[in-house]
Design a protein around this motif. Sequence first.
Motif, PDB file in Angstrom:
ATOM      1  N   PRO A   3       0.786  -1.162  -0.048  1.00  0.00           N
ATOM      2  CA  PRO A   3      -0.798  -0.178  -0.322  1.00  0.00           C
ATOM      3  C   PRO A   3       1.008   1.247   0.209  1.00  0.00           C
ATOM      4  CG  PRO A   3      -0.110  -0.533   2.397  1.00  0.00           C
ATOM      5  CD  PRO A   3       1.002  -1.969   1.230  1.00  0.00           C
ATOM      6  N   THR A   4       0.353   2.050  -0.118  1.00  0.00           N
ATOM      7  CA  THR A   4       0.672   3.614  -0.524  1.00  0.00           C
ATOM      8  C   THR A   4       0.690   4.395   1.379  1.00  0.00           C
ATOM      9  OG1 THR A   4       1.262   4.002  -2.518  1.00  0.00           O
ATOM     10  CG2 THR A   4       1.709   6.185  -1.335  1.00  0.00           C
ATOM     11  N   ALA A   5       0.794   4.964   1.690  1.00  0.00           N
ATOM     12  CA  ALA A   5       0.496   5.596   2.658  1.00  0.00           C
ATOM     13  C   ALA A   5       0.482   6.843   2.994  1.00  0.00           C
ATOM     14  CB  ALA A   5       1.638   5.525   3.977  1.00  0.00           C
ATOM     15  N   VAL A   6      -0.946   7.523   3.527  1.00  0.00           N
ATOM     16  CA  VAL A   6      -1.240   8.796   2.821  1.00  0.00           C
ATOM     17  C   VAL A   6      -1.266   9.699   4.711  1.00  0.00           C
ATOM     18  CG1 VAL A   6      -2.135  10.375   2.313  1.00  0.00           C
ATOM     19  CG2 VAL A   6      -2.326   8.477   0.821  1.00  0.00           C
ATOM     20  N   VAL A   7      -0.425  10.238   4.971  1.00  0.00           N
ATOM     21  CA  VAL A   7      -0.311  11.241   6.370  1.00  0.00           C
ATOM     22  C   VAL A   7      -0.222  12.580   6.178  1.00  0.00           C
ATOM     23  CG1 VAL A   7       1.034  11.837   8.244  1.00  0.00           C
ATOM     24  CG2 VAL A   7       1.037   8.987   7.124  1.00  0.00           C
ATOM     25  N   VAL A   8      -1.716  13.193   6.882  1.00  0.00           N
ATOM     26  CA  VAL A   8      -1.924  14.531   6.517  1.00  0.00           C
ATOM     27  C   VAL A   8      -1.273  15.310   7.940  1.00  0.00           C
ATOM     28  CG1 VAL A   8      -4.067  16.630   6.602  1.00  0.00           C
ATOM     29  CG2 VAL A   8      -4.026  14.279   5.021  1.00  0.00           C
ATOM     30  N   SER A   9      -0.551  16.509   7.985  1.00  0.00           N
ATOM     31  CA  SER A   9      -0.024  16.741   8.976  1.00  0.00           C
ATOM     32  C   SER A   9      -0.124  18.207   8.826  1.00  0.00           C
ATOM     33  CB  SER A   9       2.114  16.783   8.764  1.00  0.00           C
ATOM     34  OG  SER A   9       2.168  17.177   6.838  1.00  0.00           O
ATOM     35  N   HIS A  10      -0.276  19.050   9.643  1.00  0.00           N
ATOM     36  CA  HIS A  10      -0.464  20.132  10.449  1.00  0.00           C
ATOM     37  C   HIS A  10       0.161  20.584  11.517  1.00  0.00           C
ATOM     38  CE1 HIS A  10      -2.743  24.172  10.686  1.00  0.00           C
ATOM     39  NE2 HIS A  10      -3.315  23.656  11.776  1.00  0.00           N
ATOM     40  N   ASP A  11       1.040  20.735  11.604  1.00  0.00           N
ATOM     41  CA  ASP A  11       1.874  21.495  12.740  1.00  0.00           C
ATOM     42  C   ASP A  11       2.163  20.240  13.577  1.00  0.00           C
ATOM     43  OD1 ASP A  11       2.108  24.055  12.016  1.00  0.00           O
ATOM     44  OD2 ASP A  11      -0.022  24.733  13.796  1.00  0.00           O
ATOM     45  N   SER A  12       2.762  19.435  12.641  1.00  0.00           N
ATOM     46  CA  SER A  12       2.601  17.831  13.746  1.00  0.00           C
ATOM     47  C   SER A  12       4.196  17.450  14.047  1.00  0.00           C
ATOM     48  CB  SER A  12       2.395  16.711  12.534  1.00  0.00           C
ATOM     49  OG  SER A  12       0.449  17.176  12.126  1.00  0.00           O
ATOM     50  N   ALA A  13       5.113  18.250  13.521  1.00  0.00           N
ATOM     51  CA  ALA A  13       6.534  17.983  13.934  1.00  0.00           C
ATOM     52  C   ALA A  13       6.848  17.235  14.784  1.00  0.00           C
ATOM     53  CB  ALA A  13       7.954  19.605  13.657  1.00  0.00           C
ATOM     54  N   GLU A  14       6.408  17.069  15.952  1.00  0.00           N
ATOM     55  CA  GLU A  14       6.720  16.369  17.464  1.00  0.00           C
ATOM     56  C   GLU A  14       6.000  14.702  16.833  1.00  0.00           C
ATOM     57  OE1 GLU A  14       5.442  15.442  22.133  1.00  0.00           O
ATOM     58  OE2 GLU A  14       4.693  17.104  20.768  1.00  0.00           O
ATOM     59  N   ALA A  15       5.424  14.808  16.697  1.00  0.00           N
ATOM     60  CA  ALA A  15       5.153  13.030  15.935  1.00  0.00           C
ATOM     61  C   ALA A  15       5.044  12.848  15.056  1.00  0.00           C
ATOM     62  CB  ALA A  15       2.964  13.504  15.999  1.00  0.00           C
ATOM     63  N   LEU A  16       5.399  13.147  13.595  1.00  0.00           N
ATOM     64  CA  LEU A  16       5.508  12.498  12.299  1.00  0.00           C
ATOM     65  C   LEU A  16       7.399  11.791  11.697  1.00  0.00           C
ATOM     66  CD1 LEU A  16       5.235  15.723  10.349  1.00  0.00           C
ATOM     67  CD2 LEU A  16       4.448  13.028   9.573  1.00  0.00           C
ATOM     68  N   PRO A  17       7.784  12.684  13.205  1.00  0.00           N
ATOM     69  CA  PRO A  17       9.145  11.257  12.658  1.00  0.00           C
ATOM     70  C   PRO A  17       8.690  10.093  13.409  1.00  0.00           C
ATOM     71  CG  PRO A  17       9.909  13.876  14.237  1.00  0.00           C
ATOM     72  CD  PRO A  17       8.675  13.145  14.058  1.00  0.00           C
ATOM     73  N   ASP A  18       8.191   9.769  14.718  1.00  0.00           N
ATOM     74  CA  ASP A  18       8.364   8.180  14.689  1.00  0.00           C
ATOM     75  C   ASP A  18       7.201   7.665  13.867  1.00  0.00           C
ATOM     76  OD1 ASP A  18       9.574   8.780  16.868  1.00  0.00           O
ATOM     77  OD2 ASP A  18       8.345   8.712  18.252  1.00  0.00           O
ATOM     78  N   CYS A  19       6.288   8.192  13.077  1.00  0.00           N
ATOM     79  CA  CYS A  19       5.280   8.162  12.160  1.00  0.00           C
ATOM     80  C   CYS A  19       5.366   7.197  10.244  1.00  0.00           C
ATOM     81  CB  CYS A  19       3.838   9.088  12.194  1.00  0.00           C
ATOM     82  SG  CYS A  19       3.066   8.430  10.593  1.00  0.00           S
ATOM     83  N   LEU A  20       6.832   8.714  10.758  1.00  0.00           N
ATOM     84  CA  LEU A  20       7.486   8.129   8.988  1.00  0.00           C
ATOM     85  C   LEU A  20       8.622   7.020   9.222  1.00  0.00           C
ATOM     86  CD1 LEU A  20       7.400  11.463   7.707  1.00  0.00           C
ATOM     87  CD2 LEU A  20       5.563   9.653   7.025  1.00  0.00           C
TER      88      LEU A  20
END
Length: 292
Positions: A3-20
């Motif tokens: 699958p291709t993942a789609v992640v929507v971010s909005h001021d998400s710098a704190e959470a994004l590293p672990d998710c990605l």
Amino acid sequence: MTPTAVVVSHDSAEALPDCLAALEREQVPTIVVDNASRDASVRIARAAGARVIENPRNEGYGRANTLGVRAAEGASHVLMLNPDLILQPGAAAALLTASRKWPDAGLLAPRIVEPDGRFFYQPRSLLAPYLTNPGGRLALPEGDACAPFLSGACLMADRRLFLDLGGFDPDIFLFYEDDDLCRRVADTGRSLIHVHDAVALHGRGRSSAPERGRVFRTRWHQAWSRAYVARKYGLPDPSLGMLAVNAPKALLSAIVGRRSGVERYGGSAAGAWAALRGRSALARENLDEAGR
């Protein structure tokens, strides 16, 4: 088939590293749709190797996800997840295995484990009144199970079906867009599958950085969207009831100087009032030039 993942971010710098990082470990190609972040979200996403689509304004959760799914050309399935979701090892593979095991599935979701260790499972939905669980009795599944609702925090969808249905309802800025999608998928005769062996950790509330007025805005959209989807499916309009419950609480909070209550109850009352007046969520967010 990946699958291709789609992640929507909005001021998400704190959470994004672990998710990605988790998506990279699972070898899932990722598209980050950024809703006009004011922090380092875009830089972090690019550094992690994700393809980034930058929206010049905040388009809301559903609209941004639909944009990302359209961009995921060549993928048979798309995995839409919040930036505060962390896939556990083998989760993506388990979802794909389930999609082959249950070929009639239109949407699949992992077992979403909350910070307190419990896992999310909602036994009913506002938009699934045809299911016989009126009291919402919670019986947690011990394996794969059909469900009346799957959380938009993490969904794997048949991409073709998702696009044929028009994606998430573009008139919803935030909240109940997942209920609405689940209802439309179920109405096609496709099933909604909870996949027990696919696990994702949910850092609830970490998707976006705190900001002034966020509680009021959140509660506004919760109230407005509930009224919108109720009307869409011919259910009783809850607007008057929400207004009657929340307006006095907001007034009392203002009298005693409790700001948190003013934001919480005032937001709900304002959203309900806007729904009664026929104002759209898009107009509130300056996304509807016609000002509906």
